[in-house]
Design a protein around this motif. Structure first.
Motif, PDB file in Angstrom:
ATOM      1  N   ALA A  31       0.820  -1.215   0.000  1.00  0.00           N
ATOM      2  CA  ALA A  31       0.000   0.000   0.000  1.00  0.00           C
ATOM      3  C   ALA A  31       0.849   1.258   0.000  1.00  0.00           C
ATOM      4  O   ALA A  31       0.503   2.245  -0.629  1.00  0.00           O
ATOM      5  CB  ALA A  31      -0.932  -0.011   1.212  1.00  0.00           C
ATOM      6  N   ALA A  34       2.290   3.633  -3.150  1.00  0.00           N
ATOM      7  CA  ALA A  34       1.379   4.391  -3.999  1.00  0.00           C
ATOM      8  C   ALA A  34       2.082   5.577  -4.623  1.00  0.00           C
ATOM      9  O   ALA A  34       3.059   6.107  -4.100  1.00  0.00           O
ATOM     10  CB  ALA A  34       0.189   4.875  -3.178  1.00  0.00           C
ATOM     11  N   SER A  64      -3.367   6.864  -1.763  1.00  0.00           N
ATOM     12  CA  SER A  64      -3.667   5.993  -0.627  1.00  0.00           C
ATOM     13  C   SER A  64      -3.165   6.618   0.661  1.00  0.00           C
ATOM     14  O   SER A  64      -2.310   7.510   0.649  1.00  0.00           O
ATOM     15  CB  SER A  64      -3.032   4.610  -0.813  1.00  0.00           C
ATOM     16  OG  SER A  64      -1.626   4.712  -0.809  1.00  0.00           O
TER      17      SER A  64
END
Length: 309
Positions: A31, A34, A64
């Motif tokens: 994640a 990003a 994100s």
């Protein structure tokens, strides 16, 4: 195998494992890899709403949010990351590593930056100021209180560095800055002295001076002298100051959108939001016998003035 050989193999293994871990992190695209990464120490509803709003505004980008505690060191983030810090713990984390990605620090005040950075400015870090620009606040006073000439300013050790800039902006406008140091907020004499020698008070965004402990004394003292207080921010207007300029979430999204449209190498070292609003307190205006602030009209006049060279 000797002890020295085993130790050498151990260090080689550790370095190999770290290198492998970094490669895996880059290839698996977690994640925090990003394109646009927002982070903060707290993951509240407001943070999530802001992240979602930015994602809607930039549908072509990958946006994100990852809590600060879940991030590696800044230098381990993919180099193409554009990092947006939403709080001061995030800035403290970023400052520990000068090899991190280009970074936008959102909603940091001039005082907070001074306390953490002094007079230095690290590379690849752009600061988006949260406190109202001093020139804009002075122009607000000139618009809503055209008879005011003596601008009283309380300051402390943390905010004293703003005075030369304030004087620089005031001089071409024909305004006089009347400074008063206030080191002991339990002693009202400096405040009373300033009120006697001012036409209006301009609040600096200094939490040592303008806070829940001082608000009652500041406002009641200024009311007693029929002297308005402008600033230091929109929150203080709700508490009882006359007016202030401020920028809201839409304004912050606008400035972020414009900056993210440019390569990080072109980001300014610091910037105020171009768009802003004015908030006034009608009850305070009535109490002081002052015309109520037409928020939209005053904001439009100030914005038009800033467009002119």
């Amino acid at each position: 195998m000797g002890a020295q050989s085993r130790m050498t193999l151990f260090f080689i293994f550790r370095r190999w494992r770290r290198a492998l871990l970094l490669v895996c992190l880059l290839l698996t695209a977690p994640a925090w890899s990003a394109d646009i990464l927002l982070t903060a120490a707290e993951d509240g509803a407001g943070v999530q709403a802001f992240t979602q709003a930015l994602a809607r505004q930039r549908p072509e980008d990958q946006v994100s949010f990852v809590p600060l505690k879940d991030l590696p060191a800044p230098s381990q983030l993919p180099p193409g990351t554009r990092l947006i810090l939403l709080d001061l713990p995030g800035l403290d984390w970023r400052l520990q590593d000068d090899q991190g990605p280009p970074t936008l620090v959102l909603r940091i005040s001039r005082l907070q930056a001074r306390q953490r950075l002094g007079t230095t400015h690290p590379a690849k870090i752009s600061l988006l100021w949260s406190d109202p620009p001093l020139a804009r606040q002075l122009k607000l006073i000139a618009n809503i209180l055209p008879q005011a000439q003596r601008i009283g300013v309380l300051y402390g050790s943390d905010s004293e560095f703003l005075l030369p800039e304030l004087r620089e902006y005031a001089a071409p406008m024909g305004l006089q800055i009347v400074p008063q140091r206030w080191d002991n907020i339990s002693d009202s004499r400096p405040l009373q002295n300033l009120l006697k020698n001012s036409d209006v008070l301009l609040g600096l965004d200094d939490p040592q001076l303008y806070n829940p402990k001082t608000v009652k004394n500041l406002l009641l003292s200024s009311y007693a002298q029929q002297l308005p207080l402008v600033g230091p921010n929109a929150g203080f207007v709700k508490a009882g100051s006359l007016a202030s300029t401020y920028s809201d979430q839409a304004d912050w999204l606008d400035v972020l959108d414009r900056l993210l449209d440019h390569p990080p190498a072109n980001w300014p070292r610091s910037v105020y939001p171009q768009h802003f609003k004015v908030v006034g307190n009608p009850q305070v205006a009535r109490s002081l016998g002052i015309e109520q602030v037409d928020e939209a009209a005053v904001a439009a006049r100030l914005a038009e003035g800033e467009k002119r060279p």
